[in-house]
Write a protein that holds these residues in place. Sequence first.
Motif, PDB file in Angstrom:
ATOM      1  N   THR A 129      -3.230  -8.828   4.141  1.00 46.04           N
ATOM      2  CA  THR A 129      -3.329  -9.932   3.179  1.00 46.04           C
ATOM      3  C   THR A 129      -3.680  -9.403   1.796  1.00 46.04           C
ATOM      4  O   THR A 129      -3.160  -9.878   0.782  1.00 46.04           O
ATOM      5  CB  THR A 129      -4.394 -10.944   3.632  1.00 46.04           C
ATOM      6  OG1 THR A 129      -4.318 -11.081   5.042  1.00 46.04           O
ATOM      7  CG2 THR A 129      -4.192 -12.284   2.971  1.00 46.04           C
ATOM      8  N   ILE A 130      -4.550  -8.391   1.735  1.00 46.08           N
ATOM      9  CA  ILE A 130      -4.910  -7.819   0.434  1.00 46.08           C
ATOM     10  C   ILE A 130      -3.685  -7.174  -0.209  1.00 46.08           C
ATOM     11  O   ILE A 130      -3.437  -7.331  -1.413  1.00 46.08           O
ATOM     12  CB  ILE A 130      -6.061  -6.801   0.595  1.00 46.08           C
ATOM     13  CG1 ILE A 130      -7.354  -7.552   0.930  1.00 46.08           C
ATOM     14  CG2 ILE A 130      -6.235  -5.970  -0.675  1.00 46.08           C
ATOM     15  CD1 ILE A 130      -8.524  -6.672   1.247  1.00 46.08           C
ATOM     16  N   LEU A 131      -2.875  -6.493   0.599  1.00 46.07           N
ATOM     17  CA  LEU A 131      -1.648  -5.896   0.057  1.00 46.07           C
ATOM     18  C   LEU A 131      -0.738  -6.984  -0.506  1.00 46.07           C
ATOM     19  O   LEU A 131      -0.163  -6.837  -1.586  1.00 46.07           O
ATOM     20  CB  LEU A 131      -0.925  -5.101   1.151  1.00 46.07           C
ATOM     21  CG  LEU A 131      -1.548  -3.736   1.475  1.00 46.07           C
ATOM     22  CD1 LEU A 131      -0.750  -3.041   2.572  1.00 46.07           C
ATOM     23  CD2 LEU A 131      -1.602  -2.862   0.228  1.00 46.07           C
ATOM     24  N   GLY A 132      -0.626  -8.081   0.240  1.00 44.46           N
ATOM     25  CA  GLY A 132       0.191  -9.197  -0.233  1.00 44.46           C
ATOM     26  C   GLY A 132      -0.309  -9.708  -1.574  1.00 44.46           C
ATOM     27  O   GLY A 132       0.466  -9.924  -2.515  1.00 44.46           O
ATOM     28  N   ALA A 133      -1.633  -9.876  -1.672  1.00 46.05           N
ATOM     29  CA  ALA A 133      -2.207 -10.366  -2.926  1.00 46.05           C
ATOM     30  C   ALA A 133      -1.942  -9.384  -4.057  1.00 46.05           C
ATOM     31  O   ALA A 133      -1.682  -9.776  -5.204  1.00 46.05           O
ATOM     32  CB  ALA A 133      -3.705 -10.582  -2.747  1.00 46.05           C
ATOM     33  N   SER A 134      -1.970  -8.071  -3.743  1.00 42.62           N
ATOM     34  CA  SER A 134      -1.747  -7.082  -4.801  1.00 42.62           C
ATOM     35  C   SER A 134      -0.310  -7.170  -5.313  1.00 42.62           C
ATOM     36  O   SER A 134      -0.057  -7.021  -6.505  1.00 42.62           O
ATOM     37  CB  SER A 134      -2.051  -5.676  -4.276  1.00 42.62           C
ATOM     38  OG  SER A 134      -1.037  -5.264  -3.384  1.00 42.62           O
TER      39      SER A 134
ATOM     40  N   VAL B  70       3.191   1.329  -6.752  1.00 41.67           N
ATOM     41  CA  VAL B  70       2.374   2.318  -6.032  1.00 41.67           C
ATOM     42  C   VAL B  70       1.307   2.887  -6.969  1.00 41.67           C
ATOM     43  O   VAL B  70       0.128   2.993  -6.599  1.00 41.67           O
ATOM     44  CB  VAL B  70       3.265   3.441  -5.458  1.00 41.67           C
ATOM     45  CG1 VAL B  70       2.403   4.551  -4.870  1.00 41.67           C
ATOM     46  CG2 VAL B  70       4.190   2.861  -4.386  1.00 41.67           C
ATOM     47  N   ASP B  71       1.707   3.220  -8.206  1.00 42.88           N
ATOM     48  CA  ASP B  71       0.732   3.697  -9.199  1.00 42.88           C
ATOM     49  C   ASP B  71      -0.413   2.704  -9.356  1.00 42.88           C
ATOM     50  O   ASP B  71      -1.590   3.057  -9.313  1.00 42.88           O
ATOM     51  CB  ASP B  71       1.404   3.851 -10.578  1.00 42.88           C
ATOM     52  CG  ASP B  71       2.169   5.168 -10.666  1.00 42.88           C
ATOM     53  OD1 ASP B  71       2.047   5.964  -9.707  1.00 42.88           O
ATOM     54  OD2 ASP B  71       2.883   5.367 -11.664  1.00 42.88           O
ATOM     55  N   TYR B  72       0.002   1.454  -9.509  1.00 46.55           N
ATOM     56  CA  TYR B  72      -0.967   0.384  -9.749  1.00 46.55           C
ATOM     57  C   TYR B  72      -1.963   0.276  -8.590  1.00 46.55           C
ATOM     58  O   TYR B  72      -3.184   0.211  -8.772  1.00 46.55           O
ATOM     59  CB  TYR B  72      -0.203  -0.928  -9.951  1.00 46.55           C
ATOM     60  CG  TYR B  72      -0.965  -2.186  -9.665  1.00 46.55           C
ATOM     61  CD1 TYR B  72      -1.997  -2.604 -10.507  1.00 46.55           C
ATOM     62  CD2 TYR B  72      -0.645  -2.970  -8.559  1.00 46.55           C
ATOM     63  CE1 TYR B  72      -2.689  -3.774 -10.236  1.00 46.55           C
ATOM     64  CE2 TYR B  72      -1.330  -4.131  -8.291  1.00 46.55           C
ATOM     65  CZ  TYR B  72      -2.357  -4.534  -9.121  1.00 46.55           C
ATOM     66  OH  TYR B  72      -3.036  -5.676  -8.857  1.00 46.55           O
ATOM     67  N   LEU B  73      -1.392   0.338  -7.368  1.00 50.19           N
ATOM     68  CA  LEU B  73      -2.234   0.203  -6.185  1.00 50.19           C
ATOM     69  C   LEU B  73      -3.197   1.383  -6.070  1.00 50.19           C
ATOM     70  O   LEU B  73      -4.404   1.215  -5.842  1.00 50.19           O
ATOM     71  CB  LEU B  73      -1.342   0.125  -4.944  1.00 50.19           C
ATOM     72  CG  LEU B  73      -1.906  -0.646  -3.760  1.00 50.19           C
ATOM     73  CD1 LEU B  73      -2.168  -2.086  -4.167  1.00 50.19           C
ATOM     74  CD2 LEU B  73      -0.923  -0.598  -2.610  1.00 50.19           C
ATOM     75  N   VAL B  74      -2.627   2.584  -6.254  1.00 50.91           N
ATOM     76  CA  VAL B  74      -3.462   3.790  -6.151  1.00 50.91           C
ATOM     77  C   VAL B  74      -4.557   3.750  -7.212  1.00 50.91           C
ATOM     78  O   VAL B  74      -5.740   4.002  -6.926  1.00 50.91           O
ATOM     79  CB  VAL B  74      -2.589   5.052  -6.298  1.00 50.91           C
ATOM     80  CG1 VAL B  74      -3.467   6.293  -6.458  1.00 50.91           C
ATOM     81  CG2 VAL B  74      -1.672   5.197  -5.093  1.00 50.91           C
ATOM     82  N   ASN B  75      -4.165   3.381  -8.414  1.00 51.17           N
ATOM     83  CA  ASN B  75      -5.155   3.299  -9.492  1.00 51.17           C
ATOM     84  C   ASN B  75      -6.258   2.301  -9.161  1.00 51.17           C
ATOM     85  O   ASN B  75      -7.433   2.576  -9.350  1.00 51.17           O
ATOM     86  CB  ASN B  75      -4.479   2.881 -10.801  1.00 51.17           C
ATOM     87  CG  ASN B  75      -3.659   4.017 -11.381  1.00 51.17           C
ATOM     88  OD1 ASN B  75      -3.852   5.171 -11.011  1.00 51.17           O
ATOM     89  ND2 ASN B  75      -2.729   3.684 -12.260  1.00 51.17           N
ATOM     90  N   PHE B  76      -5.839   1.144  -8.637  1.00 50.70           N
ATOM     91  CA  PHE B  76      -6.829   0.101  -8.360  1.00 50.70           C
ATOM     92  C   PHE B  76      -7.861   0.591  -7.355  1.00 50.70           C
ATOM     93  O   PHE B  76      -9.058   0.413  -7.534  1.00 50.70           O
ATOM     94  CB  PHE B  76      -6.141  -1.169  -7.831  1.00 50.70           C
ATOM     95  CG  PHE B  76      -7.080  -2.337  -7.686  1.00 50.70           C
ATOM     96  CD1 PHE B  76      -7.305  -3.199  -8.757  1.00 50.70           C
ATOM     97  CD2 PHE B  76      -7.765  -2.555  -6.497  1.00 50.70           C
ATOM     98  CE1 PHE B  76      -8.189  -4.258  -8.637  1.00 50.70           C
ATOM     99  CE2 PHE B  76      -8.648  -3.620  -6.378  1.00 50.70           C
ATOM    100  CZ  PHE B  76      -8.864  -4.463  -7.450  1.00 50.70           C
TER     101      PHE B  76
END
Lengths: 332, 334
Positions: free
Chosen positions: A15-20, A66-72
């Motif tokens: 669910t967190i991935l979906g929200a991201s 992917v950058d955004y997720l890794v950065n977050f």
Amino acid sequence: MTRFVVERIGSAILTILGASIIAFIVLRALPNDPARLIAGPFASDDVLNAVRAQMGLDKPLVAQYVDYLVNFFTGDWGFSYGAGKPVLPLVAERLPASAELAIVAFVGSFAAAVILTVLVSFSRSRLLDGALRMLSFVSVGVPPFWISLLLLMLFFEQLGWFPGPVGRGPAPAAVTGLYTVDYLLAGNLRGAVDALWHLALPAFALALGSFGYLVRLLRANLLDVVHEPFVTVLHSKGVAPVTAHFRHILPNAFLPTLTAGGLILAQLIGGSVLVEQIFTWPGIGTLVIDGITRQDYAVVQSFILLSAMIYIVVNLAVDLLYGYVDPRVRRS
Amino acid sequence: MSNAPVIQVSNLRTVFDTPAGAIVSVDDVSFSIERGQTLGLVGESGSGKSVTSLSLMRLVERGGGRIAAGSILLKAGEGEPVELSTLPMSAMRKVRGRDIAMVFQEPMTSLDPVWSIGDQIAESIRLHQGLGRADARRKAIEMLRLVGIPAPERRVDDFPHQLSGGMRQRVMIAIALSCRPSLLIADEPTTALDVTIQAQILDLIRRLQAEIGMSVLFITHNLGVVAETADRVAVMYAGQVVEEAPVRDIFATPRHPYTLGLLASIPGSAELTADHRLPTIGGAPPNPLARPEGCRFAPRCPLAVDACRTAEPELAEIAPGRRTRCIRWQEVAR
């Protein structure tokens, strides 16, 4: 039980991935060019391209995500051009104020709703029940910003009992960031009381709606359970009404309320934007409003994902708690 | 051991006050049950059998009913008889579960879903016998073994949702019998169960009745079950007992047209009608707010004459141990 926990955690991560993804897409779908916002309206194409390259905006969308997720998840939440600071410390600085407000509002509304509803249902008084229902309808119906203004007019302007819309009181030495707790840790009782005094009006305004909602929910659940056949069985065993009510009926009726409680707590942490604004409360609510008005998208994007995460984590905690208190979940 | 009946109900009248008027659910009901005996209380839905049983437990007051007249005399053990209809609630709570216990129709919803079955049995034991937690738990395991639940030491911590309907009804029986009551009220205890499980539960109740020496008030609409379990039978119609007799006599020589109609509609024993259907009793029970004058069964009764429609018949003794509420009982024949 282990399987239940693993399943719940797994679905929370999904669910967190979906929200991201949603937070990411929202930012990309906005009509403004982030590079143009940073470089200014008169920047040349070369400068804009340089800014885009620096921000990674020239990469394919998936790579950007992917950058955004890794950065977050590595703590780089972007840079707030409005505040001139990275977003993460900005949020970290504001979050405790929101959390403290939400927790006080939540504990207050939850405790008041449970105590009042259980006592009224135990009394079996139609008059009290009617009064409580009225109160809950009004509580749910009144808009928080309106009750905020009303509270300020009455208790600050007219009576002078509570502090005005000045945000939090003087800051104690920061340990948790929750003023009440920090004052208590420092052994300063007066400071803690003062911190609660500053919290009282905004917390009340914030709590009122949840209080009404919880009263309605718990009342309905209690009414359902009271008419269950097993309650007649309890009486046929010679169990006293007070035992039946508090040890059998209440635990059964309380379970759905627990779920609602989790939803409400999560909502209160992220959803106090208007009330924070009125009381100039230095929480993430005011930060987001600033972010939106200044088109400071890194802030807004982080807020969306953060509030989604809070929501999901609190609900995960409730699910796990449910597994602990409800035998039907625990053993299945 | 004295011969006084364990329970003696006389002229019981239970009323529900509604906005539409007072509904007399139980009207002038009298019966008694000797020690160790079983009385089958038979009737269709709405005839007042369940309200009668709830009146004995004084549980009817929770549902908005009240006992308007009559007496309920309980003689538990060797003590003096106690009048239940006027007993203060605090004393009544001590009677419930200890002297009179009850098993209900719906095993699926009769147990608290968030309490383990062991705790639910132990609750009664601790309440009435003052045992500590550990002793009550031991006793609960013993009760589970008594009602035939395998591996009771393990099942004692199970929750209701882990048990089948039949098993749950066994747990209900364990709760009811945990304090060795003088009277067990079984309100349609097998109706919600599969046929094979029904037989097991009936066997269990009979076996434990002999073991504990208790009396049973067995409420059912199933005459087959009555034939198997009861010593005496009381037939209820529209809130009244219309016939009471030893079980053998009820089946052999019914003395009320309603009883006759019930017997005629049992599959297997009944003669089919011309179009190969089961015979039924024509019409429907009267609206409790507008019952007919005279005999309440008269509008559906093939034997009714004018006299039936003017005066309400008494429940009269027609032979030792046989009573009927019909002025034409001599004409009733199978």
